[in-house]
Structure formats: C-alpha cells, structure tokens
Design a protein around this motif. Sequence first.
Motif, PDB file in Angstrom:
ATOM      1  N   LEU A   1     -13.743   4.697  16.168  1.00  0.00           N
ATOM      2  CA  LEU A   1     -12.658   5.390  15.480  1.00  0.00           C
ATOM      3  C   LEU A   1     -11.728   4.421  14.769  1.00  0.00           C
ATOM      4  N   CYS A   2     -11.568   3.230  15.325  1.00  0.00           N
ATOM      5  CA  CYS A   2     -10.658   2.247  14.744  1.00  0.00           C
ATOM      6  C   CYS A   2     -11.246   1.560  13.522  1.00  0.00           C
ATOM      7  N   GLN A   3     -12.562   1.573  13.388  1.00  0.00           N
ATOM      8  CA  GLN A   3     -13.197   0.913  12.253  1.00  0.00           C
ATOM      9  C   GLN A   3     -13.914   1.949  11.394  1.00  0.00           C
ATOM     10  N   ILE A   4     -13.170   2.660  10.597  1.00  0.00           N
ATOM     11  CA  ILE A   4     -13.712   3.692   9.723  1.00  0.00           C
ATOM     12  C   ILE A   4     -13.898   3.093   8.342  1.00  0.00           C
ATOM     13  N   SER A   5     -15.086   3.241   7.792  1.00  0.00           N
ATOM     14  CA  SER A   5     -15.309   2.736   6.434  1.00  0.00           C
ATOM     15  C   SER A   5     -15.265   3.910   5.476  1.00  0.00           C
ATOM     16  N   ARG A   6     -14.797   3.661   4.252  1.00  0.00           N
ATOM     17  CA  ARG A   6     -14.645   4.725   3.260  1.00  0.00           C
ATOM     18  C   ARG A   6     -15.661   4.540   2.131  1.00  0.00           C
ATOM     19  N   GLY A   7     -16.792   5.096   2.281  1.00  0.00           N
ATOM     20  CA  GLY A   7     -17.807   5.159   1.232  1.00  0.00           C
ATOM     21  C   GLY A   7     -18.078   3.847   0.534  1.00  0.00           C
ATOM     22  N   GLU A   8     -18.109   3.890  -0.795  1.00  0.00           N
ATOM     23  CA  GLU A   8     -18.481   2.739  -1.609  1.00  0.00           C
ATOM     24  C   GLU A   8     -17.373   1.691  -1.678  1.00  0.00           C
ATOM     25  N   GLN A   9     -16.150   2.093  -1.408  1.00  0.00           N
ATOM     26  CA  GLN A   9     -15.044   1.149  -1.519  1.00  0.00           C
ATOM     27  C   GLN A   9     -15.139   0.042  -0.486  1.00  0.00           C
ATOM     28  N   GLY A  10     -15.691   0.329   0.648  1.00  0.00           N
ATOM     29  CA  GLY A  10     -15.855  -0.698   1.666  1.00  0.00           C
ATOM     30  C   GLY A  10     -14.562  -1.059   2.374  1.00  0.00           C
ATOM     31  N   ILE A  11     -13.563  -0.191   2.329  1.00  0.00           N
ATOM     32  CA  ILE A  11     -12.292  -0.454   2.996  1.00  0.00           C
ATOM     33  C   ILE A  11     -12.441  -0.108   4.471  1.00  0.00           C
ATOM     34  N   GLN A  12     -12.067  -1.027   5.326  1.00  0.00           N
ATOM     35  CA  GLN A  12     -12.136  -0.769   6.759  1.00  0.00           C
ATOM     36  C   GLN A  12     -10.737  -0.763   7.328  1.00  0.00           C
ATOM     37  N   GLN A  13     -10.530   0.177   8.249  1.00  0.00           N
ATOM     38  CA  GLN A  13      -9.240   0.278   8.886  1.00  0.00           C
ATOM     39  C   GLN A  13      -9.291  -0.534  10.174  1.00  0.00           C
ATOM     40  N   GLN A  14      -8.263  -1.356  10.398  1.00  0.00           N
ATOM     41  CA  GLN A  14      -8.229  -2.197  11.583  1.00  0.00           C
ATOM     42  C   GLN A  14      -7.636  -1.428  12.745  1.00  0.00           C
ATOM     43  N   SER A  15      -7.760  -1.999  13.915  1.00  0.00           N
ATOM     44  CA  SER A  15      -7.189  -1.344  15.081  1.00  0.00           C
ATOM     45  C   SER A  15      -5.666  -1.305  14.934  1.00  0.00           C
ATOM     46  N   PRO A  16      -4.997  -0.310  15.508  1.00  0.00           N
ATOM     47  CA  PRO A  16      -3.553  -0.163  15.341  1.00  0.00           C
ATOM     48  C   PRO A  16      -2.753  -1.387  15.794  1.00  0.00           C
ATOM     49  N   GLY A  17      -3.186  -2.058  16.834  1.00  0.00           N
ATOM     50  CA  GLY A  17      -2.473  -3.231  17.336  1.00  0.00           C
ATOM     51  C   GLY A  17      -2.462  -4.382  16.347  1.00  0.00           C
ATOM     52  N   ILE A  18      -3.605  -4.631  15.723  1.00  0.00           N
ATOM     53  CA  ILE A  18      -3.719  -5.735  14.762  1.00  0.00           C
ATOM     54  C   ILE A  18      -2.924  -5.408  13.497  1.00  0.00           C
ATOM     55  N   ALA A  19      -3.014  -4.173  13.025  1.00  0.00           N
ATOM     56  CA  ALA A  19      -2.291  -3.778  11.825  1.00  0.00           C
ATOM     57  C   ALA A  19      -0.783  -3.915  12.052  1.00  0.00           C
ATOM     58  N   ARG A  20      -0.311  -3.545  13.223  1.00  0.00           N
ATOM     59  CA  ARG A  20       1.112  -3.648  13.528  1.00  0.00           C
ATOM     60  C   ARG A  20       1.547  -5.105  13.546  1.00  0.00           C
ATOM     61  N   GLU A  21       0.736  -5.956  14.138  1.00  0.00           N
ATOM     62  CA  GLU A  21       1.064  -7.388  14.185  1.00  0.00           C
ATOM     63  C   GLU A  21       1.191  -7.961  12.774  1.00  0.00           C
ATOM     64  N   GLU A  22       0.293  -7.547  11.884  1.00  0.00           N
ATOM     65  CA  GLU A  22       0.365  -8.025  10.498  1.00  0.00           C
ATOM     66  C   GLU A  22       1.639  -7.538   9.823  1.00  0.00           C
ATOM     67  N   ARG A  23       2.002  -6.266  10.051  1.00  0.00           N
ATOM     68  CA  ARG A  23       3.229  -5.731   9.452  1.00  0.00           C
ATOM     69  C   ARG A  23       4.458  -6.451   9.988  1.00  0.00           C
ATOM     70  N   VAL A  24       4.463  -6.747  11.288  1.00  0.00           N
ATOM     71  CA  VAL A  24       5.607  -7.443  11.887  1.00  0.00           C
ATOM     72  C   VAL A  24       5.712  -8.854  11.323  1.00  0.00           C
ATOM     73  N   LEU A  25       4.584  -9.546  11.182  1.00  0.00           N
ATOM     74  CA  LEU A  25       4.603 -10.893  10.609  1.00  0.00           C
ATOM     75  C   LEU A  25       5.107 -10.864   9.157  1.00  0.00           C
ATOM     76  N   ARG A  26       4.674  -9.862   8.403  1.00  0.00           N
ATOM     77  CA  ARG A  26       5.135  -9.734   7.012  1.00  0.00           C
ATOM     78  C   ARG A  26       6.637  -9.481   6.977  1.00  0.00           C
ATOM     79  N   TYR A  27       7.132  -8.630   7.867  1.00  0.00           N
ATOM     80  CA  TYR A  27       8.573  -8.352   7.945  1.00  0.00           C
ATOM     81  C   TYR A  27       9.349  -9.624   8.269  1.00  0.00           C
ATOM     82  N   LYS A  28       8.878 -10.374   9.244  1.00  0.00           N
ATOM     83  CA  LYS A  28       9.587 -11.597   9.638  1.00  0.00           C
ATOM     84  C   LYS A  28       9.590 -12.618   8.509  1.00  0.00           C
ATOM     85  N   GLU A  29       8.496 -12.712   7.762  1.00  0.00           N
ATOM     86  CA  GLU A  29       8.420 -13.650   6.644  1.00  0.00           C
ATOM     87  C   GLU A  29       9.406 -13.252   5.542  1.00  0.00           C
ATOM     88  N   LYS A  30       9.467 -11.950   5.239  1.00  0.00           N
ATOM     89  CA  LYS A  30      10.399 -11.477   4.214  1.00  0.00           C
ATOM     90  C   LYS A  30      11.836 -11.690   4.667  1.00  0.00           C
TER      91      LYS A  30
END
Length: 85
Positions: free
Chosen positions: A5-34
Amino acid sequence: MIEFLCQISRGEQGIQQQSPGIAREERVLRYKEKRKNRKFEKTVRYASRKAYAEIRPRIKGRFVKRSDVEHFVLSAMADGIVPSF
C-alpha cells in the motif's frame, strides 16, 4: 500488505509514493532548511516607492498631510519649541 500500500505506482508516469514516515522526514528536513535560510532584514522592492516615502513629511516618524505639518509647526513655534523633523 502495508508495504504494498505504501508503494503505489501510477501507470506510465512511474511515480512511486514513499512510506508516510520517510515522506514526513523529508518535509521536516525541507522545513528546517528553509527556516535556517530566512532573512529578516528589510528589503526595498520598489525604488520609486522609497523615493516617494523619503520626500513625504513626517512627525515623530509617522507620515502626515502637509496641512498637518503647517499646523504642527505653528503650534510648536507658539509654545517656543523648535520642531525637528
């Protein structure tokens, strides 16, 4: 099942969704950098506005109408105070 469920691919685009924990960590790191790169000093965006503001009359740092300046000067002189702008 959760991994699937955490790794859903969208057809030809090849976009994969990461697990919620990893995505949150990336958002927090981006916030801290900004937050680290914030600048709080004043920036003048329009030179024409700055030039106009420097010309406008002020009393105690606030913009006033020209008629108010004349009234202030006359009342100050009547009190024996020399106005400083």
